[in-house]
Write a protein that holds these residues in place. Structure first.
Motif, short mmCIF file in Angstrom:
data_model
loop_
_atom_site.label_atom_id
_atom_site.label_comp_id
_atom_site.label_asym_id
_atom_site.label_seq_id
_atom_site.Cartn_x
_atom_site.Cartn_y
_atom_site.Cartn_z
N ASP A 34 38.90 52.31 33.82
CA ASP A 34 39.10 51.20 34.77
C ASP A 34 40.59 50.96 35.05
O ASP A 34 40.95 50.60 36.17
N ALA A 35 41.42 51.17 34.04
CA ALA A 35 42.86 50.99 34.24
C ALA A 35 43.42 52.09 35.17
O ALA A 35 44.29 51.82 36.00
N VAL A 36 42.89 53.29 35.04
CA VAL A 36 43.31 54.40 35.92
C VAL A 36 42.92 54.06 37.37
O VAL A 36 43.70 54.25 38.31
N LYS A 43 45.26 47.61 42.85
CA LYS A 43 44.66 46.27 42.76
C LYS A 43 43.63 46.22 41.64
O LYS A 43 43.23 47.28 41.11
N SER A 44 43.24 45.01 41.30
CA SER A 44 42.33 44.84 40.15
C SER A 44 40.90 45.23 40.54
O SER A 44 40.56 45.31 41.72
N PHE A 49 36.22 45.37 44.34
CA PHE A 49 34.84 45.02 44.71
C PHE A 49 34.83 44.07 45.92
O PHE A 49 34.00 44.21 46.81
N ARG A 50 35.76 43.10 45.91
CA ARG A 50 35.80 42.12 47.01
C ARG A 50 36.15 42.79 48.33
O ARG A 50 35.53 42.55 49.35
N GLN A 51 37.17 43.66 48.30
CA GLN A 51 37.68 44.22 49.56
C GLN A 51 36.93 45.48 50.00
O GLN A 51 36.77 45.73 51.19
N ASP A 52 36.53 46.32 49.06
CA ASP A 52 35.96 47.62 49.42
C ASP A 52 34.49 47.76 49.02
O ASP A 52 33.87 48.79 49.29
N GLU A 118 36.28 39.22 35.16
CA GLU A 118 36.76 40.61 35.20
C GLU A 118 35.65 41.58 35.58
O GLU A 118 35.90 42.75 35.81
N ARG A 119 34.41 41.10 35.56
CA ARG A 119 33.28 42.00 35.83
C ARG A 119 32.48 41.49 37.03
O ARG A 119 31.54 40.69 36.89
N PRO A 120 32.81 41.99 38.22
CA PRO A 120 32.18 41.48 39.44
C PRO A 120 30.66 41.54 39.42
O PRO A 120 30.00 40.65 39.96
N LEU A 121 30.10 42.56 38.76
CA LEU A 121 28.63 42.68 38.78
C LEU A 121 27.95 41.56 37.98
O LEU A 121 26.77 41.30 38.15
#
Ligand code: S3P
Length: 173
Positions: A34-36, A43-44, A49-52, A118-121
């Motif tokens: 996830d850091a990669v 972006k975080s 998730f929000r933008q793409d 931190e976890r959109p799902l």
């Protein structure tokens, strides 16, 4: 011989904590996938998730997996959804022993309660239902991907690391 380890499993099964400890014990590089992805995207994860959307995130995940899967002597902590695209597992399998960490849904609900931001799902009104449904849907994916599965519900991260080391030794011989 495979020199890397990939940790897969649902959110909250302990991949990051266990991965760091395991990398230290084995003197290997620790990589958090996830850091990669965040670095590549600039972006975080929640912003991605929000933008793409989730599809945009999965595309980045495939790209990032392709880059890290060729690394030797690494412990890679993967995101919980890595198993959804078979290409990820096919790439990881070449250099990595794939260890799946699992836990009961109750344990996962508890462990993930503090960091839903931190976890959109998991940022949904009915988190319990979402976790149970996602776990059920993904179960066959984890099963078909794992070389070894370890239940982390009742044991400490240190014990999980010990178990993984035993399994890796068995695998070698
Ligand atoms: C996801 C798990 C997350 C992260 C993203 C999607 C998933 O990683 O990759 O939010 O689909 O299960 P963790 O398993 O490290 O929380």
């Amino acid at each position: 011989m495979k020199t890397s380890v990939a940790l897969i499993g649902f959110m909250g099964t302990g991949k990051t904590v266990v991965g760091k400890l395991l990398a230290e014990k084995l003197d290997k590089e620790f990589i958090e996938l996830d850091a990669v992805i965040e670095k590549k995207a600039g972006k975080s994860i929640p912003e991605i998730f929000r933008q793409d959307g989730e599809i945009g995130f999965r595309e980045l995940e495939i790209e990032a997996t392709g880059e890290v899967a060729i690394k030797k002597n690494a412990v890679i902590a993967c995101g919980g959804g890595i198993v959804l695209n078979k290409i990820n597992i096919d790439r990881l399998r070449k250099e990595c022993v794939i260890i799946c960490l699992m836990a009961s849904s109750q344990v996962i609900i508890k462990r993930t309660s503090a960091d839903t931001d931190e976890r959109p799902l998991l940022a949904v009104p009915d988190r319990t239902r979402q976790i149970e449904e996602l776990m059920k849907f993904r179960e066959p994916y984890y099963k078909r991907s794992a070389d070894v599965t370890i239940n982390t519900s009742r044991i400490s991260a240190y014990s999980v690391v010990e178990k993984i080391m035993e399994k890796l030794k068995e695998n070698e011989s």
